[in-house]
Every structure is written in C-alpha cells, then in structure tokens.
Design a protein around this motif. Structure first.
Motif, PDB file in Angstrom:
ATOM      1  N   GLU A 199       0.819  -1.208   0.000  1.00 50.49           N
ATOM      2  CA  GLU A 199       0.000   0.000   0.000  1.00 50.49           C
ATOM      3  C   GLU A 199       0.858   1.266   0.000  1.00 50.49           C
ATOM      4  N   ILE A 200       2.086   1.172   0.488  1.00 52.06           N
ATOM      5  CA  ILE A 200       2.956   2.352   0.594  1.00 52.06           C
ATOM      6  C   ILE A 200       4.163   2.256  -0.331  1.00 52.06           C
ATOM      7  N   ALA A 201       4.685   1.057  -0.556  1.00 50.47           N
ATOM      8  CA  ALA A 201       5.929   0.885  -1.311  1.00 50.47           C
ATOM      9  C   ALA A 201       5.829   1.501  -2.707  1.00 50.47           C
ATOM     10  N   PRO A 202       6.911   2.109  -3.210  1.00 50.56           N
ATOM     11  CA  PRO A 202       6.891   2.748  -4.543  1.00 50.56           C
ATOM     12  C   PRO A 202       6.759   1.721  -5.651  1.00 50.56           C
ATOM     13  N   GLU A 203       6.331   2.194  -6.818  1.00 49.12           N
ATOM     14  CA  GLU A 203       6.229   1.351  -8.001  1.00 49.12           C
ATOM     15  C   GLU A 203       7.040   1.977  -9.129  1.00 49.12           C
ATOM     16  N   PRO A 204       7.745   1.186  -9.917  1.00 52.40           N
ATOM     17  CA  PRO A 204       8.489   1.757 -11.056  1.00 52.40           C
ATOM     18  C   PRO A 204       7.534   2.315 -12.104  1.00 52.40           C
ATOM     19  N   VAL A 205       7.909   3.435 -12.694  1.00 49.29           N
ATOM     20  CA  VAL A 205       7.096   4.033 -13.752  1.00 49.29           C
ATOM     21  C   VAL A 205       7.216   3.191 -15.019  1.00 49.29           C
ATOM     22  N   THR A 206       6.093   2.901 -15.647  1.00 52.74           N
ATOM     23  CA  THR A 206       6.068   2.138 -16.895  1.00 52.74           C
ATOM     24  C   THR A 206       5.468   3.018 -17.995  1.00 52.74           C
ATOM     25  N   ARG A 207       5.530   2.527 -19.237  1.00 49.88           N
ATOM     26  CA  ARG A 207       4.909   3.269 -20.336  1.00 49.88           C
ATOM     27  C   ARG A 207       3.398   3.407 -20.117  1.00 49.88           C
ATOM     28  N   LEU A 208       2.798   2.403 -19.480  1.00 48.81           N
ATOM     29  CA  LEU A 208       1.375   2.470 -19.182  1.00 48.81           C
ATOM     30  C   LEU A 208       1.091   3.623 -18.220  1.00 48.81           C
ATOM     31  N   HIS A 209       1.958   3.801 -17.225  1.00 52.70           N
ATOM     32  CA  HIS A 209       1.790   4.904 -16.283  1.00 52.70           C
ATOM     33  C   HIS A 209       1.918   6.247 -16.991  1.00 52.70           C
ATOM     34  N   VAL A 210       2.872   6.351 -17.904  1.00 43.73           N
ATOM     35  CA  VAL A 210       3.069   7.608 -18.637  1.00 43.73           C
ATOM     36  C   VAL A 210       1.822   7.939 -19.455  1.00 43.73           C
ATOM     37  N   ARG A 211       1.272   6.942 -20.141  1.00 45.37           N
ATOM     38  CA  ARG A 211       0.054   7.171 -20.922  1.00 45.37           C
ATOM     39  C   ARG A 211      -1.119   7.552 -20.023  1.00 45.37           C
TER      40      ARG A 211
END
Length: 423
Positions: A199-211
C-alpha cells in the motif's frame, strides 16, 4: 467521541457499530491532564476543509470526517507510516473511531497529538505579501523578473535572489526553503517503504503509467478550458481578456502534453499528500508541520490512495505560493471596482518567483540522488510544468464554480506557464 477512543468502546447502531481504537502514545499524551482541561474547543475552519476539528486543551486534536468511505483513510495511513519512519513534521496519530459494518470499516474520526503553532502558512504568507507590497510601493522602477523558460524553476532555484530585493521579502524565503526540504524528506521516506508493504511501497514508472498520466492531465485541462470557453462572456470584464489569451494558447497546451506523452518511463510512483497547499502546513515558529493527508476530497478514496509522481505535491505548493502572491493585489482591485492594479503585478510575480525558487531549492537539496523523480533536468521540468498546468486548471474549474472574483489568479498562472511552452 474521545471517550469512545480512550475507552476502546464499541457502540451499537442501526447501520453499524462505532468502534474506538486507541494507538500507542495516547495514554502518555494524556498523562497528568485533568478531565476539566480536556473540554473540546472547535477549531476555526476554512471553507476548503473536509473535516470538522476540535482541540482538547493543548493535548489532542480530533478530526470528524464529513464524508465516509469504506477503506483506509490516507490521513491515518500516511500519518502513522511517516511518524513510524521518524518524520517529525507530521502530527502523531493516536487513535481512530471507525464505523464497523459488514463491509470494510470507514474512518469517522481521527485523534492526533496537538501541535503548538502560530497558524498555518497560508495565513502567514498572506500577511507577508501584504507587508512586502506595502514596502515596495515607494520603489520607482519595477523589479527585474526572471525569464520564464522551459526549465524555469530549476534554473531560478540555482540562483540567489538579488540581495536588495531579497531584503524586501525577508524571512519567508527561509520558510519556503525549509518547507521544500521537509516535503523532499517526506517523499524520500515514502519512497523507501518496505516492498512487503504494497500500500505504501513505490512502483516503477512504466509506459502504461506515462500514458495514464497524459490522459489524466489531458482530461483535466480539456474540461477546464471547455468550461472557461462556455462561461467566458459572463465573466467580469477584467477577466474576459485574460480568458481569451489563455484559450488562444490551447495549441501550446497541446504541444506541452504531446511532449508529456513521450516522457521517459523512469523514476517511481509513490504515495503523496495529494492536496498540499499552504493551508495544510502549520507554522510552529521554528519549523513546519504538514497536516491533512486526506488528499483531494473531490476524488473517491480509491483514487486518493493511488501512487503518483512525487512532483505532484511540489507543483501544488508552487501554485499555492502563486495564489498567496497575487491574492492581496486582486482583493485591492476588487475594492476599487475592478480597476487593474498593474504597478503591483510585477512585484507580486517577483515574490512568487523567488519564493518558489527557495521552495524548489530546498526540495532538490533533500532529494539529491533520489530515484523517484526523473534524473534528467529536461524530463524533470517537463513533468513539473505539466503538473503545474493541471493544478492551475483544477483551480480554474473550482473558481468558475464558485468565488469567480479570484478567477484572475489561475488565469494569470496559466498565461505564465503556457507562455513558456515550446511549440
């Protein structure tokens, strides 16, 4: 309500039970306090607050939430995490009252340690701007403003405010730097959460996140500009020209967002405050304390708990400095029946530029080497500007819905931002 927490009580109701959950530190906070000293006193509210609060002496604050949603409240969730991680610039969470039904519990109230303070930064910054504008009235020439280029905020953060002009602004510059540093430190701690805490830990940014980010910003900007176009003719005359300039800048919005779509998929998404403005920061006299981690209560709880770019919080703060800088000037214009107060406008902009620079400098100093923000200055600046435009459009939508007297502030902010966007 406080008795329900301190007594760990469960009260039966027709639609669920009220359950008090005291947390570590509550007994110690109340030690040596007579019951007569704990009479609740309502805390003066601001129109934007989404909760009603009361102080119990100088020991506790209880926040009663006006809208209940099933699931963890970010105010409790992030407050407990940050305090547990050693971050001293948030109030300690000492207990909750939950509504227990056959669904996931909803938080009705939150008990926190009382933070001695001199008010919030919104109040103190408005006073500071008023004093500053009074002091510069005798100046014969307008101040030299920094060039608003593509990497404006990074460039100005690396410079020193001109000494004589810095003296006019005074101690608020250091307050802004400290605030930026504390927010940066908060983000570092949020980004260092244990991976076993999903719930708190970071997630790597992906192309899906950018879109997804592009689509979210695009939608918020489009909605704001469409509403502005629809209501332009009904605006006060002083705002109609500003509205026309912003609407004609829509191709530059398209250019900015097209570049956002190509943002490199590096960095991380983290949990953020989500609605960080100067009214959410207490001034203790020697430091600042960040409060109200509910996020943007105009969004559903599930959306408020999403991980986002860390620069979301910094962009919200910079926009808040813009409001503080221009609000006294706009109020003065209203008192003289809408006459433009142009001689003061450059001075307000000067204050905003250098206060923002101090805040960004403090933030950058605290996040050196951090993985959650883009490492490249161009990508950092592009993301930051897009988030600033998105926040200004949210302000625009809000002001078009209510208090349109202050519409000129987000319009001016958008004009400044879009004027520096490359085609």
């Amino acid at each position: 309500l406080l008795d329900i927490v301190t007594g760990r009580r469960r009260l039966k109701g027709s639609h669920g039970d009220l359950v008090g959950r005291p947390l570590k530190g509550l007994k110690a906070q109340l030690a040596g306090t007579a019951e007569a000293d704990l009479a609740p006193v309502p805390i003066r509210e601001q129109p934007t607050m989404s909760n009603s609060s009361a102080a119990y002496g100088h020991r506790l604050v209880l926040k009663l939430y006006r809208v209940l949603e099933d699931g963890p409240n970010p105010d409790e969730e992030l407050g407990r995490y940050l305090a547990g991680a050693g971050f001293a610039n948030v109030p300690r969470v000492l207990g909750t009252v939950e509504v227990d039904t056959d669904r996931e519990p909803a938080t009705l109230a939150l008990v926190q340690a009382y933070v001695p303070n001199e008010g919030n930064l919104w109040e103190s910054m408005r006073e500071a701007v008023g004093a500053y504008l009074h002091d510069v009235e005798a100046e014969s020439a307008s101040p030299l403003l920094a060039n608003n280029g593509d990497r404006f905020f990074l460039d100005i953060a690396r410079q020193d405010v001109p000494a004589r002009m810095g003296a006019f602004i005074g101690t608020p510059l250091e307050t802004a730097r400290v605030l930026g540093e504390r927010v940066g430190r908060m983000h570092v701690l949020l980004a260092s959460a244990d991976p076993t805490d999903p719930e708190i830990a970071p997630e790597p940014v992906t192309r899906l996140h950018v879109r997804s980010l592009y689509q979210s910003v695009r939608r918020r900007v489009n909605d704001a500009l469409a509403l502005l176009e629809d209501r332009r003719d009904s605006l006060p005359l002083r705002d109609q020209e500003a509205a026309r300039v912003v609407l004609e800048a829509s191709p530059r919005v398209d250019a900015l967002l097209a570049r956002l779509r190509e943002l490199p998929s590096d960095g991380q998404l983290i949990r953020v405050h989500g609605d960080l403005h100067l009214g959410q920061v207490l001034d203790t006299g020697s430091d600042v304390v960040i409060v109200d981690f509910e996020g943007d209560t105009g969004r559903a709880l599930s959306q408020r708990r999403l991980k986002r770019p860390a620069l979301t919080d910094l962009a919200s703060l910079v926009r808040s400095f813009h409001f503080a800088a221009h609000w006294p000037r706009v109020e003065r214009e209203l008192l003289v029946n809408g006459a433009a107060d142009e001689p003061r406008a450059p001075w307000s902009t000067f204050w905003f530029q250098w206060m923002s620079a101090a805040c960004v400098r403090g933030y950058r100093d605290a996040t050196v080497g951090a993985r959650f923000n883009p490492g490249d200055d161009t990508a950092w600046s592009l993301l930051f500007k897009a988030l600033l435009v998105s926040r200004a459009c949210d302000e625009l939508t809000s002001r078009l819905g209510a208090r349109s007297d202050w519409l000129g502030i987000p319009l001016a902010g958008l004009d400044e931002l879009l004027g520096a966007t490359e085609d």
